[in-house]
Design a protein around this motif. Structure first.
Motif, mmCIF file in Angstrom:
data_model
loop_
_atom_site.group_PDB
_atom_site.id
_atom_site.type_symbol
_atom_site.label_atom_id
_atom_site.label_comp_id
_atom_site.label_asym_id
_atom_site.label_seq_id
_atom_site.Cartn_x
_atom_site.Cartn_y
_atom_site.Cartn_z
ATOM 1 N N ASP A 181 40.789 41.789 10.561
ATOM 2 C CA ASP A 181 39.380 41.756 10.933
ATOM 3 C C ASP A 181 39.008 40.384 11.491
ATOM 4 O O ASP A 181 38.292 40.279 12.487
ATOM 5 C CB ASP A 181 38.521 42.099 9.715
ATOM 6 N N GLN A 182 39.517 39.318 10.871
ATOM 7 C CA GLN A 182 39.248 37.968 11.358
ATOM 8 C C GLN A 182 39.874 37.751 12.731
ATOM 9 O O GLN A 182 39.265 37.134 13.605
ATOM 10 C CB GLN A 182 39.769 36.925 10.366
ATOM 11 N N LEU A 183 41.082 38.265 12.942
ATOM 12 C CA LEU A 183 41.738 38.139 14.241
ATOM 13 C C LEU A 183 40.945 38.872 15.313
ATOM 14 O O LEU A 183 40.726 38.347 16.409
ATOM 15 C CB LEU A 183 43.169 38.683 14.172
ATOM 16 N N GLU A 184 40.488 40.076 14.998
ATOM 17 C CA GLU A 184 39.695 40.848 15.955
ATOM 18 C C GLU A 184 38.426 40.094 16.344
ATOM 19 O O GLU A 184 38.064 40.022 17.515
ATOM 20 C CB GLU A 184 39.336 42.198 15.320
ATOM 21 N N GLU A 185 37.761 39.494 15.364
ATOM 22 C CA GLU A 185 36.546 38.722 15.630
ATOM 23 C C GLU A 185 36.863 37.488 16.482
ATOM 24 O O GLU A 185 36.140 37.173 17.425
ATOM 25 C CB GLU A 185 35.886 38.306 14.311
ATOM 26 N N ALA A 186 37.955 36.801 16.166
ATOM 27 C CA ALA A 186 38.350 35.613 16.935
ATOM 28 C C ALA A 186 38.660 35.989 18.383
ATOM 29 O O ALA A 186 38.284 35.272 19.318
ATOM 30 C CB ALA A 186 39.554 34.937 16.288
ATOM 31 N N GLN A 187 39.329 37.114 18.581
ATOM 32 C CA GLN A 187 39.654 37.555 19.937
ATOM 33 C C GLN A 187 38.387 37.915 20.710
ATOM 34 O O GLN A 187 38.266 37.630 21.896
ATOM 35 C CB GLN A 187 40.616 38.743 19.893
ATOM 36 N N ARG A 188 37.413 38.519 20.035
ATOM 37 C CA ARG A 188 36.147 38.868 20.677
ATOM 38 C C ARG A 188 35.408 37.605 21.105
ATOM 39 O O ARG A 188 34.926 37.506 22.233
ATOM 40 C CB ARG A 188 35.273 39.691 19.726
ATOM 41 N N ILE A 189 35.359 36.623 20.225
ATOM 42 C CA ILE A 189 34.683 35.360 20.542
ATOM 43 C C ILE A 189 35.392 34.648 21.693
ATOM 44 O O ILE A 189 34.751 34.147 22.623
ATOM 45 C CB ILE A 189 34.606 34.458 19.295
ATOM 46 N N ASN A 190 36.715 34.628 21.666
ATOM 47 C CA ASN A 190 37.486 34.005 22.735
ATOM 48 C C ASN A 190 37.187 34.673 24.073
ATOM 49 O O ASN A 190 36.999 33.999 25.089
ATOM 50 C CB ASN A 190 38.983 34.061 22.413
ATOM 51 N N ALA A 191 37.141 35.991 24.078
ATOM 52 C CA ALA A 191 36.856 36.724 25.315
ATOM 53 C C ALA A 191 35.458 36.388 25.837
ATOM 54 O O ALA A 191 35.259 36.227 27.045
ATOM 55 C CB ALA A 191 36.990 38.224 25.082
ATOM 56 N N TYR A 243 33.781 33.542 25.373
ATOM 57 C CA TYR A 243 33.816 32.186 25.929
ATOM 58 C C TYR A 243 34.535 32.157 27.274
ATOM 59 O O TYR A 243 34.095 31.485 28.202
ATOM 60 C CB TYR A 243 34.478 31.202 24.957
ATOM 61 N N ARG A 244 35.628 32.891 27.386
ATOM 62 C CA ARG A 244 36.351 32.936 28.660
ATOM 63 C C ARG A 244 35.482 33.552 29.755
ATOM 64 O O ARG A 244 35.470 33.088 30.884
ATOM 65 C CB ARG A 244 37.653 33.719 28.514
ATOM 66 N N HIS A 245 34.759 34.607 29.402
ATOM 67 C CA HIS A 245 33.884 35.261 30.370
ATOM 68 C C HIS A 245 32.775 34.304 30.813
ATOM 69 O O HIS A 245 32.457 34.207 32.005
ATOM 70 C CB HIS A 245 33.286 36.538 29.775
ATOM 71 N N ALA A 246 32.188 33.589 29.848
ATOM 72 C CA ALA A 246 31.124 32.637 30.162
ATOM 73 C C ALA A 246 31.660 31.507 31.043
ATOM 74 O O ALA A 246 31.011 31.098 32.005
ATOM 75 C CB ALA A 246 30.527 32.071 28.882
#
Length: 112
Positions: free
Chosen positions: A87-97, A99-102
């Protein structure tokens, strides 16, 4: 709600919560399993006004993943830790995506 009237879920459309019995039934497991994942600190049940345990859809999804791992032979404590990390990995990947999009949408100023 009158005395003697029972309900399976709170009628909050934004955050429905199921009784322990209904949650166990939906997961195809026992109430003991839900207690065990609570003891392993995977999920903490919500409490209704009467103090009864309630479980949200998100909590049921988490518990279902733990149930899959336990059914495959993983000890419950390890299954809960695995689910938490997933669950933590999924959240980290979502946040990373995000930031990359921004960062990609920001265009450097051109010299003119």
């Amino acid at each position: 709600m009158t005395a003697g009237e029972s309900f399976d879920r709170l009628d909050d459309d934004d955050y429905p919560a199921y009784t322990m019995g209904r949650a166990a039934e939906m997961l195809g497991t026992t109430q003991g399993f839900l207690r065990a994942v609570g003891e392993a600190r995977l999920i903490t049940p919500l409490r209704s006004e009467g103090g009864h345990r309630r479980y949200s859809r998100y909590q049921l999804r988490i518990a279902a993943r733990a149930r899959e791992l336990v059914d495959q032979g993983t000890p419950i404590e390890a299954a809960c830790r695995i689910v938490i990390l997933e669950d933590q990995l999924e959240e980290a990947q979502r946040i990373n995506a995000e930031y990359r999009h921004a960062a990609a949408s920001e265009t450097p100023a051109t010299a003119g």
